[in-house]
Write a protein that holds these residues in place. Structure first.
Motif, mmCIF file in Angstrom:
data_model
loop_
_atom_site.group_PDB
_atom_site.id
_atom_site.type_symbol
_atom_site.label_atom_id
_atom_site.label_comp_id
_atom_site.label_asym_id
_atom_site.label_seq_id
_atom_site.Cartn_x
_atom_site.Cartn_y
_atom_site.Cartn_z
ATOM 1 N N TRP A 196 0.875 -1.289 0.195
ATOM 2 C CA TRP A 196 0.027 -0.084 0.075
ATOM 3 C C TRP A 196 0.815 1.326 0.180
ATOM 4 N N ILE A 197 2.171 0.998 -0.076
ATOM 5 C CA ILE A 197 3.045 1.985 0.100
ATOM 6 C C ILE A 197 3.593 2.554 -1.467
ATOM 7 N N SER A 198 3.143 3.300 -2.210
ATOM 8 C CA SER A 198 3.380 3.720 -3.463
ATOM 9 C C SER A 198 4.523 4.639 -3.501
ATOM 10 N N ASP A 199 5.241 4.964 -4.789
ATOM 11 C CA ASP A 199 5.880 5.988 -4.994
ATOM 12 C C ASP A 199 5.611 7.327 -4.365
ATOM 13 N N GLU A 200 4.032 7.546 -4.668
ATOM 14 C CA GLU A 200 3.625 8.657 -4.329
ATOM 15 C C GLU A 200 3.508 8.832 -2.840
ATOM 16 N N VAL A 232 19.110 -3.239 8.457
ATOM 17 C CA VAL A 232 18.649 -4.570 8.445
ATOM 18 C C VAL A 232 17.118 -4.717 8.980
ATOM 19 N N GLY A 233 16.840 -3.409 9.621
ATOM 20 C CA GLY A 233 15.316 -3.003 10.056
ATOM 21 C C GLY A 233 15.139 -1.938 10.428
ATOM 22 N N GLY A 234 14.003 -1.664 10.778
ATOM 23 C CA GLY A 234 13.361 -0.242 11.023
ATOM 24 C C GLY A 234 12.171 -0.091 10.960
ATOM 25 N N LEU A 235 11.390 0.984 11.239
ATOM 26 C CA LEU A 235 10.145 1.510 11.258
ATOM 27 C C LEU A 235 10.084 2.929 10.993
ATOM 28 N N TYR A 236 8.931 3.479 10.566
ATOM 29 C CA TYR A 236 8.619 5.008 10.391
ATOM 30 C C TYR A 236 7.380 5.335 10.655
ATOM 31 N N GLY A 237 7.186 6.488 11.039
ATOM 32 C CA GLY A 237 5.759 7.159 11.079
ATOM 33 C C GLY A 237 5.904 8.627 11.356
ATOM 34 N N VAL A 238 4.734 9.170 11.958
ATOM 35 C CA VAL A 238 4.374 10.448 11.905
ATOM 36 C C VAL A 238 4.168 11.066 13.209
ATOM 37 N N SER A 239 4.786 12.283 13.711
ATOM 38 C CA SER A 239 5.102 12.772 14.769
ATOM 39 C C SER A 239 4.105 14.301 14.871
ATOM 40 N N LEU A 240 2.932 14.526 15.419
ATOM 41 C CA LEU A 240 2.373 15.612 15.742
ATOM 42 C C LEU A 240 1.805 15.739 17.124
ATOM 43 N N PHE A 274 2.018 8.330 15.048
ATOM 44 C CA PHE A 274 1.266 7.443 14.318
ATOM 45 C C PHE A 274 2.135 6.584 13.454
ATOM 46 N N GLY A 275 2.182 5.394 13.832
ATOM 47 C CA GLY A 275 3.247 4.264 13.404
ATOM 48 C C GLY A 275 2.550 3.833 12.127
ATOM 49 N N GLU A 276 3.421 3.828 11.094
ATOM 50 C CA GLU A 276 3.065 3.595 9.660
ATOM 51 C C GLU A 276 3.394 1.901 9.342
ATOM 52 N N SER A 277 4.524 1.753 9.293
ATOM 53 C CA SER A 277 5.078 0.220 8.977
ATOM 54 C C SER A 277 6.601 0.094 9.307
ATOM 55 N N MET A 278 6.869 -1.143 9.559
ATOM 56 C CA MET A 278 8.206 -1.795 9.920
ATOM 57 C C MET A 278 8.601 -2.964 8.920
ATOM 58 N N PHE A 279 10.026 -3.015 8.973
ATOM 59 C CA PHE A 279 10.477 -4.228 8.226
ATOM 60 C C PHE A 279 11.517 -4.683 9.067
ATOM 61 N N HIS A 280 12.166 -5.950 8.727
ATOM 62 C CA HIS A 280 13.223 -6.671 9.085
ATOM 63 C C HIS A 280 13.796 -7.637 8.115
ATOM 64 N N ARG A 281 15.204 -7.496 8.024
ATOM 65 C CA ARG A 281 16.013 -8.522 7.144
ATOM 66 C C ARG A 281 16.781 -9.528 7.931
#
Length: 209
Positions: A84-88, A114-122, A127-134
């Protein structure tokens, strides 16, 4: 059709909605009811994770490779999965990151992401968005550091949007949409600064010990 902008993202989060892209790249805005959140004060790391934390198997960095974290999160988890994470979306959130409102927590081994997460702070909401791990536990360590930051900086709300097995392992619960909006408004009235946590407090005593 105009592209998604950082200003639209800010407006959306303040009003309890967020975008996701369909398989063809079409953007839709969502406001789940019930809403999933992770109570910041009740989180505690799994016992199996504590040796990893204490032995510092990963180097943790904040906001040094935001776009690459997003791109890793955008990769399908399996052959049957879609993203659901497009280039836009990546471009809009990267702009939000440049404004100091979107953040990443990253884990490295041998200087490799090798891993991480991102989100928005207001306000005092994250607001946690997504994470990944290798590598095993890489995203769990990133999440642990996220929680420590939110606690130390006195954030009041950690939004995780939808409930699923992944967020349940971190203590996610569902609350009614009306309750979420009350918490959101309260968090928006306060200020919190997203910054790297004080390391001396991370490993001395884990929550729940």
């Amino acid at each position: 059709m105009s592209k998604l902008t950082a200003d639209e993202l800010i407006y959306g989060y303040i009003n309890g909605i967020f975008p996701m892209a369909d398989a063809d790249g079409t953007l839709y805005w969502y406001a789940p009811d019930p809403r999933a959140i992770i109570p910041i004060d009740t989180y505690k790391p799994a016992k199996s994770l504590r040796p990893t934390l204490n032995q510092e198997r990963f180097e943790v960095r904040f906001d040094t490779n935001f776009e690459q974290v997003m791109r890793n999160c955008s990769f399908p988890r399996s052959a049957d999965d879609s993203t659901w994470i497009s280039d836009e979306i990546i471009q809009a959130y990267t702009e939000l990151h440049r404004m100091g409102l979107a953040h990443s927590v990253e884990t490295y081994q041998n200087d490799e992401l090798v891993g991480g997460l991102y989100g928005v702070s207001l306000g005092a909401a994250f607001f946690g968005e997504s994470m990944f791990h290798r590598v095993s536990d890489a995203s769990k360590v990133a999440f642990h550091y996220l929680i420590m930051t939110l606690r130390q900086q006195r954030y009041e709300l950690l939004d995780t949007q939808f409930i699923n097995d992944n967020v349940r392992r971190y203590g996610a619960i569902e609350i009614p949409k009306a309750d979420y909006h009350k918490r959101l408004k309260a968090a928006m009235r306060k200020k919190a600064r997203f910054t790297e946590p004080l390391v001396e407090h991370l490993f001395r005593n884990h929550p729940g010990d």
